[in-house]
Scaffold this motif. Structure first.
Motif, PDB file in Angstrom:
ATOM      1  N   GLU A  75       0.818  -1.108   0.062  1.00 52.61           N
ATOM      2  CA  GLU A  75      -0.026   0.105   0.023  1.00 52.61           C
ATOM      3  C   GLU A  75       0.845   1.212  -0.147  1.00 52.61           C
ATOM      4  O   GLU A  75       0.605   2.070  -0.842  1.00 52.61           O
ATOM      5  CB  GLU A  75      -0.778  -0.114   1.277  1.00 52.61           C
ATOM      6  N   TYR A 100       1.227   4.108  -2.780  1.00 53.34           N
ATOM      7  CA  TYR A 100       0.608   5.722  -2.537  1.00 53.34           C
ATOM      8  C   TYR A 100       1.887   6.558  -3.032  1.00 53.34           C
ATOM      9  O   TYR A 100       1.774   7.736  -3.562  1.00 53.34           O
ATOM     10  CB  TYR A 100       0.670   5.831  -0.809  1.00 53.34           C
ATOM     11  N   TRP A 119      -9.367   1.129  -3.656  1.00 48.85           N
ATOM     12  CA  TRP A 119      -9.886   2.488  -3.615  1.00 48.85           C
ATOM     13  C   TRP A 119     -11.189   3.024  -3.796  1.00 48.85           C
ATOM     14  O   TRP A 119     -11.335   4.345  -3.785  1.00 48.85           O
ATOM     15  CB  TRP A 119      -8.759   3.331  -3.697  1.00 48.85           C
ATOM     16  N   HIS A 124     -10.541   9.345  -4.398  1.00 48.76           N
ATOM     17  CA  HIS A 124     -10.258   8.788  -3.369  1.00 48.76           C
ATOM     18  C   HIS A 124      -8.994   8.190  -3.172  1.00 48.76           C
ATOM     19  O   HIS A 124      -8.200   8.369  -2.086  1.00 48.76           O
ATOM     20  CB  HIS A 124     -11.083   7.470  -3.061  1.00 48.76           C
ATOM     21  N   MET A 182      -6.109   9.464  -0.290  1.00 49.48           N
ATOM     22  CA  MET A 182      -5.571   8.554   0.571  1.00 49.48           C
ATOM     23  C   MET A 182      -4.025   8.417   0.540  1.00 49.48           C
ATOM     24  O   MET A 182      -3.426   8.341   1.641  1.00 49.48           O
ATOM     25  CB  MET A 182      -6.091   7.052   0.539  1.00 49.48           C
ATOM     26  N   ARG A 191      -2.960  11.519   2.345  1.00 48.72           N
ATOM     27  CA  ARG A 191      -3.024  11.312   3.798  1.00 48.72           C
ATOM     28  C   ARG A 191      -1.999  10.495   4.589  1.00 48.72           C
ATOM     29  O   ARG A 191      -1.392  10.979   5.425  1.00 48.72           O
ATOM     30  CB  ARG A 191      -4.341  10.831   4.059  1.00 48.72           C
ATOM     31  N   HIS A 192      -1.582   9.364   3.717  1.00 45.10           N
ATOM     32  CA  HIS A 192      -0.449   8.524   4.135  1.00 45.10           C
ATOM     33  C   HIS A 192       0.773   9.134   4.151  1.00 45.10           C
ATOM     34  O   HIS A 192       1.413   8.845   5.098  1.00 45.10           O
ATOM     35  CB  HIS A 192      -0.505   7.378   3.176  1.00 45.10           C
ATOM     36  N   LEU A 211     -11.427  13.085   3.973  1.00 52.03           N
ATOM     37  CA  LEU A 211     -10.413  12.307   4.274  1.00 52.03           C
ATOM     38  C   LEU A 211      -9.221  12.965   4.820  1.00 52.03           C
ATOM     39  O   LEU A 211      -8.323  12.332   5.499  1.00 52.03           O
ATOM     40  CB  LEU A 211      -9.796  11.340   3.213  1.00 52.03           C
TER      41      LEU A 211
END
Lengths: 189, 189
Positions: free
Chosen positions: B10, B14, B49, B54, B58, B61-62, B119
């Motif tokens: 993941e 990202y 996702w 989205h 994400m 955000r990560h 988010l």
């Protein structure tokens, strides 16, 4: 040497430039389109304004309803009150839409950024600074208060964050609450 | 039902999404491009996702280095100090460039705006609010101080105005000066 345009004709041209800007955006706004819309020769446009970024920024500057430099009520709170009274909500919404459309263009056009800084941002900053310096001379703000240099940042934050965070347009009621809650306390006024 | 990706995989995805975002921008970033770059099937991307907005949000955000929710030093000034210590100048510059590139896309993509709000913006606001509410419970800030709801506006102003007005990148030294001159005084802390 050709005579300059009359102030009325100049105002007409600026209105047409802002109309075009709202309709097609900065990138698609060409000097040809301005010439066609205003029935003014391109030679005159270039003689009077030199370049597209300069013309666009002068049009934005002409359209500004509040002339900060004229405001001098005798107190900082009074000066802010007058600025807010002269600002109506419908204009704020239109201006915000215009600025959002320009924000992208500014980052891709160094000439536009330079013209905006020189013709729009810096005179505005100088006028705000004059309002603050009068408050310093009256003893309302300490001369060494570090927030004196940060007023533009606070105000820009109000304009950018209100739609982004709260999904609400900037209006006079919000700006007034922001000045009272953030600007005046940080200035110690 | 297919198993979920490992955290390492993941994280890899990202990273690739942010690389693509910096290289080509939001509009040109397609799910096909992400699939090709990461050698991941489009089916997996959509299963995990749901949509491009989205996935992009994400990934943003990560990548965030500072987890506000974990900070609890026992004083508001201490909490701000830790936030600033965990923020390095190189990251700030990269993040500002990324955000500038996204600002335009956000206004043209309601799905992206909604995903960013849900988010990225709201969890961040909730964490900031938790920091402030602890300060209220300790008696550092009055519970009815109207600036409590305006902290995001002040901070966003610092990030937007610094490059625009001063032609300078946002760095930790500037943010620290801004917190001391604007944020803490308006909160009465």
């Amino acid at each position: 040497m050709a005579s300059r345009l009359t102030p009325e004709r100049e105002a007409e041209l600026y209105t047409a430039v802002l109309e075009l800007l709202r309709e097609v955006g900065y990138d698609a706004l060409t000097m040809d389109a301005v010439a066609a819309r205003t029935r003014c020769s391109k030679a005159t446009l270039y003689r009077q304004w030199g370049s597209k970024p300069h013309l666009v920024v002068m049009a934005l500057r002409h359209d500004k309803p509040v002339k900060l430099a004229e405001i001098d009520t005798g107190s900082l709170r009074g000066d802010f009150d007058v600025m807010l009274q002269r600002t109506d909500d419908c204009r704020l919404e239109k201006d915000t839409a215009l600025m959002r459309g320009l924000a992208h263009a500014v980052h891709n056009n160094p000439d536009l950024l330079r013209a905006m800084r020189e013709l729009l941002v810096e005179p505005e900053m100088d006028s705000l600074d004059e309002v603050l310096q009068r408050a310093v001379r009256r003893g309302e703000i300490a001369a060494d208060n570090p927030a004196l240099k940060l007023l533009p940042h606070m105000l820009i934050g109000a304009f950018v964050a209100r739609p982004l965070i709260e999904d609400q347009p900037v209006d006079a009621a919000f700006l007034s609450a922001y000045v009272n809650a953030v600007v005046l306390p940080s200035l110690g006024a």
